[in-house]
Design a protein around this motif. Structure first.
Motif, PDB file in Angstrom:
ATOM      1  N   LEU A   2      -6.255  56.630  15.812  1.00 14.50           N
ATOM      2  CA  LEU A   2      -5.983  56.085  14.492  1.00 14.50           C
ATOM      3  C   LEU A   2      -4.524  56.314  14.109  1.00 14.50           C
ATOM      4  N   LEU A   3      -4.058  57.542  14.316  1.00 16.66           N
ATOM      5  CA  LEU A   3      -2.680  57.909  13.989  1.00 16.66           C
ATOM      6  C   LEU A   3      -2.094  58.727  15.120  1.00 16.66           C
ATOM      7  N   SER A   4      -0.843  58.441  15.474  1.00 17.53           N
ATOM      8  CA  SER A   4      -0.154  59.193  16.512  1.00 17.53           C
ATOM      9  C   SER A   4       1.274  59.465  16.055  1.00 17.53           C
ATOM     10  N   LEU A   5       1.687  60.723  16.122  1.00 14.80           N
ATOM     11  CA  LEU A   5       3.049  61.128  15.783  1.00 14.80           C
ATOM     12  C   LEU A   5       3.678  61.779  16.999  1.00 14.80           C
ATOM     13  N   GLU A   6       4.902  61.340  17.327  1.00 17.58           N
ATOM     14  CA  GLU A   6       5.578  61.863  18.508  1.00 17.58           C
ATOM     15  C   GLU A   6       7.010  62.240  18.170  1.00 17.58           C
ATOM     16  N   GLY A   7       7.337  63.529  18.302  1.00 13.60           N
ATOM     17  CA  GLY A   7       8.712  63.994  18.142  1.00 13.60           C
ATOM     18  C   GLY A   7       9.307  63.745  16.774  1.00 13.60           C
ATOM     19  N   ILE A   8       8.511  63.871  15.713  1.00 14.32           N
ATOM     20  CA  ILE A   8       9.009  63.601  14.359  1.00 14.32           C
ATOM     21  C   ILE A   8      10.018  64.660  13.945  1.00 14.32           C
ATOM     22  N   GLN A   9      11.141  64.198  13.365  1.00  9.45           N
ATOM     23  CA  GLN A   9      12.223  65.084  12.928  1.00  9.45           C
ATOM     24  C   GLN A   9      12.562  64.805  11.468  1.00  9.45           C
ATOM     25  N   LYS A  10      12.956  65.871  10.754  1.00 11.35           N
ATOM     26  CA  LYS A  10      13.373  65.711   9.354  1.00 11.35           C
ATOM     27  C   LYS A  10      14.270  66.865   8.954  1.00 11.35           C
ATOM     28  N   ARG A  11      15.413  66.519   8.325  1.00 11.87           N
ATOM     29  CA  ARG A  11      16.344  67.527   7.829  1.00 11.87           C
ATOM     30  C   ARG A  11      16.570  67.325   6.336  1.00 11.87           C
ATOM     31  N   PHE A  12      16.758  68.438   5.616  1.00 12.62           N
ATOM     32  CA  PHE A  12      17.159  68.416   4.218  1.00 12.62           C
ATOM     33  C   PHE A  12      18.469  69.182   4.117  1.00 12.62           C
ATOM     34  N   ALA A  27     -10.319  58.188  14.596  1.00  8.77           N
ATOM     35  CA  ALA A  27     -11.246  57.823  13.528  1.00  8.77           C
ATOM     36  C   ALA A  27     -12.479  58.720  13.619  1.00  8.77           C
ATOM     37  N   GLY A  28     -12.970  59.195  12.478  1.00  8.35           N
ATOM     38  CA  GLY A  28     -14.137  60.054  12.462  1.00  8.35           C
ATOM     39  C   GLY A  28     -13.875  61.490  12.862  1.00  8.35           C
ATOM     40  N   GLU A  29     -12.608  61.871  12.984  1.00  7.72           N
ATOM     41  CA  GLU A  29     -12.246  63.241  13.365  1.00  7.72           C
ATOM     42  C   GLU A  29     -11.717  64.004  12.165  1.00  7.72           C
ATOM     43  N   VAL A  30     -12.090  65.276  12.050  1.00  7.63           N
ATOM     44  CA  VAL A  30     -11.494  66.182  11.072  1.00  7.63           C
ATOM     45  C   VAL A  30     -10.518  67.069  11.832  1.00  7.63           C
ATOM     46  N   HIS A  31      -9.235  66.836  11.570  1.00  9.54           N
ATOM     47  CA  HIS A  31      -8.170  67.513  12.317  1.00  9.54           C
ATOM     48  C   HIS A  31      -7.475  68.484  11.385  1.00  9.54           C
ATOM     49  N   LEU A  32      -7.534  69.774  11.719  1.00 13.06           N
ATOM     50  CA  LEU A  32      -6.895  70.800  10.906  1.00 13.06           C
ATOM     51  C   LEU A  32      -5.422  70.928  11.275  1.00 13.06           C
ATOM     52  N   LEU A  33      -4.585  71.074  10.252  1.00 10.27           N
ATOM     53  CA  LEU A  33      -3.150  71.266  10.450  1.00 10.27           C
ATOM     54  C   LEU A  33      -2.776  72.595   9.812  1.00 10.27           C
ATOM     55  N   MET A  34      -2.268  73.513  10.641  1.00 14.47           N
ATOM     56  CA  MET A  34      -2.007  74.870  10.170  1.00 14.47           C
ATOM     57  C   MET A  34      -0.603  75.325  10.545  1.00 14.47           C
ATOM     58  N   GLY A  35      -0.175  76.393   9.895  1.00  6.68           N
ATOM     59  CA  GLY A  35       1.142  76.961  10.149  1.00  6.68           C
ATOM     60  C   GLY A  35       1.591  77.771   8.953  1.00  6.68           C
ATOM     61  N   GLU A  36       2.591  78.608   9.160  1.00  2.21           N
ATOM     62  CA  GLU A  36       3.118  79.410   8.059  1.00  2.21           C
ATOM     63  C   GLU A  36       3.809  78.512   7.046  1.00  2.21           C
ATOM     64  N   ASN A  37       4.064  79.071   5.838  1.00  2.00           N
ATOM     65  CA  ASN A  37       4.838  78.329   4.848  1.00  2.00           C
ATOM     66  C   ASN A  37       6.224  78.009   5.412  1.00  2.00           C
TER      67      ASN A  37
END
Length: 489
Positions: A2-12, A27-37
């Motif tokens: 459904l969604l694919s992200l590859e090598g995404i970059q962002k600077r502020f 589709a139909g998947e519950v995908h957890l996204l974790m990490g420190e603040n």
């Protein structure tokens, strides 16, 4: 996928928020996204939702390379996001916020039908809301429920939940879990950002972990231990979340006396305050800090009677309040970190009536290093920081004021496991230096690990005091039942 992200970059500016973000959701998947603040979780999802533009990398939606320039474009493609911090219109009603931007092409909004549809949605999920309530009058938990209603109403193909249960009661949290399970059955993809490790097994199929702007792990939850997950998040072994060795308490720092609600805080101790949502814990903190009069109690500070009629009186008495809603009442998001840090202690960085900007920057930089705030410089806007780093700025404000009585209202809400330890270590350090701390928390394991003793509130009254090394069952018994009901149990 459904969604694919590859090598995404962002600077502020000079801060790299994302250097190599990778994620794939079916589709139909519950995908957890974790990490420190500050790991880049919310930034990555804001790129998916069209709220921010990536500086590099590839995003594919249903197999096609895309780049959403605004949230409307993402929504038109079937992507919705439930935000950790409320992005609602406070002057509008619950119903108007749920349907905001989806009213149709008619010049006149069909208000009656909108109210009826919102009422049906609220009733279906048993949320404690009314369609005609104004959002500005809602608690943080109420606003979060409106965000959830808004997202599920639009029938999206992918829903992103950013810390959806951080301010919810246990009953409301279970309803969110039920909603996520229903979405999965309907073949909707779900990305679920969370710091609450206990939610993992109840929700997810797979998990992706970000650290310092990079994806460091992706895989199924099955077979992944809690300890392995924490190691992926923080890059080191963490034997336990936290364990505090108590110190002998000193002199009385604060005493509060109201009908059915009397207690003391002493130097060197951390007193926990437990209770269900609506028990009156936040209202107690507000009264002590002079925000509102809920209980009309009498205060003693260092043994002497003290009248607190305003936050200014409280600050002058050495009291600090770290509020549960940092966005609305704890932080000036449009001001730089330096101004937020010195907001309550301008006398320390002023020469007469003029602000000494170099002195302010030096003081702020000291707290940035001491609290490990991830920021470009003291001049960076506080609103551009991650949630956990914003919380650290709020704490820095009161450390700069050199307060001696601290009221921590849900201090670790929306903070990752590594940052939690840092907050607990800071609280312990303050206590060992002679401060008195009242810690409100809905996370019972944290209260048990940190507090010297635990007060339990029920319906605006104190319903028991327990030693710090008690059990969750004992706390919940007093939070749920009256004295006669406890005896029956």
């Amino acid at each position: 996928m459904l969604l694919s992200l590859e090598g995404i970059q962002k600077r502020f500016g000079g801060v790299t928020a994302l250097r190599n973000g990778n994620l794939a959701v079916a589709a139909g998947e519950v995908h957890l996204l974790m990490g420190e603040n500050g790991a880049g979780k919310s930034t990555l999802m804001k790129i998916v939702a069209g709220m921010q533009a990536a500086d590099g990398g590839i995003m594919r939606w249903q197999g096609q390379e895309v780049r959403f320039l605004n949230p409307s474009a993402a929504a038109a493609n079937g992507i919705a996001m439930v935000h950790q911090e409320s992005l609602l219109a406070p002057h509008l009603t619950v119903a108007e916020n749920i349907f905001l931007g989806r009213e149709g092409n008619s010049f006149l909004v069909p208000r009656r039908r909108m109210m009826e549809a919102a009422a049906r949605l609220i009733a279906e999920h048993h949320f404690p809301l009314q369609a005609d309530w104004r959002v500005e009058r809602l608690s943080p938990a109420g606003k979060q429920l409106v965000e959830i209603c808004r997202a599920i109403q639009h029938g999206s193909s992918l829903l992103i939940f950013d810390e959806p249960t951080s301010s919810l009661s246990e009953a409301e949290t279970q309803e969110v879990f039920r909603i996520v399970a229903t979405l999965k059955q309907r073949n909707v993809g779900v990305i679920y950002i969370t710091h609450r490790l206990e939610e993992l097994r109840a929700l997810g199929d797979r998990v992706t972990v970000l650290r310092d702007g990079e994806t460091v792990h992706t895989g199924p939850l099955a077979g992944l231990s809690r300890q392995e997950l924490i190691r992926h998040m923080v890059g080191r072994e963490v034997a336990a979340i936290y364990h505090r060795e108590p110190v002998a308490p000193g002199a009385e720092m604060l005493a509060f006396d109201a009908p059915g609600l009397s207690f003391t805080l002493r130097a060197g101790e951390i007193v926990g305050l437990a209770g269900l949502m609506g028990a009156g814990r936040t209202e107690l903190c507000q009264e002590i800090f002079g925000v509102a009069r809920h209980y009309h109690g009498a205060l003693r500070i260092a043994g002497a009677p003290r009248t607190i009629q305003s936050p200014g009186d409280a600050v002058a008495a050495g009291i600090a309040l770290i509020t549960e809603d940092r966005q609305r009442t704890g932080l000036a998001r449009g001001l730089p970190i330096s101004h937020n840090t010195t907001l309550a202690s301008l006398h320390r960085v002023s020469r007469g009536t003029l602000l000494d900007h170099p002195a302010e920057r030096r003081l702020t930089q000291d707290f940035i290093e001491r609290l490990r705030i991830k920021a470009e410089s003291p001049r960076q806007l506080a609103g551009r920081l991650s949630g956990g780093n914003q919380q650290k700025v709020v704490i820095a404000k009161w450390l700069a004021r050199q307060a001696r009585i601290f009221l921590f209202d849900e201090p670790t809400r929306g903070i990752d496991v590594g940052a939690k330890v840092e907050v607990f270590e800071l609280m312990d350090s303050l206590a060992r230096e002679g401060a008195a701390i009242l810690m409100v928390s809905s996370e019972l394991p944290e209260l048990i690990q940190v507090a010297d003793r635990i007060l339990v509130m029920r319906r605006g009254r104190l319903n028991g005091e327990l030693p710090g090394r008690t059990t969750q069952e004992e706390i919940m018994k007093r939070a749920t039942f009256g004295e006669s009901e406890q005896a029956i149990q």
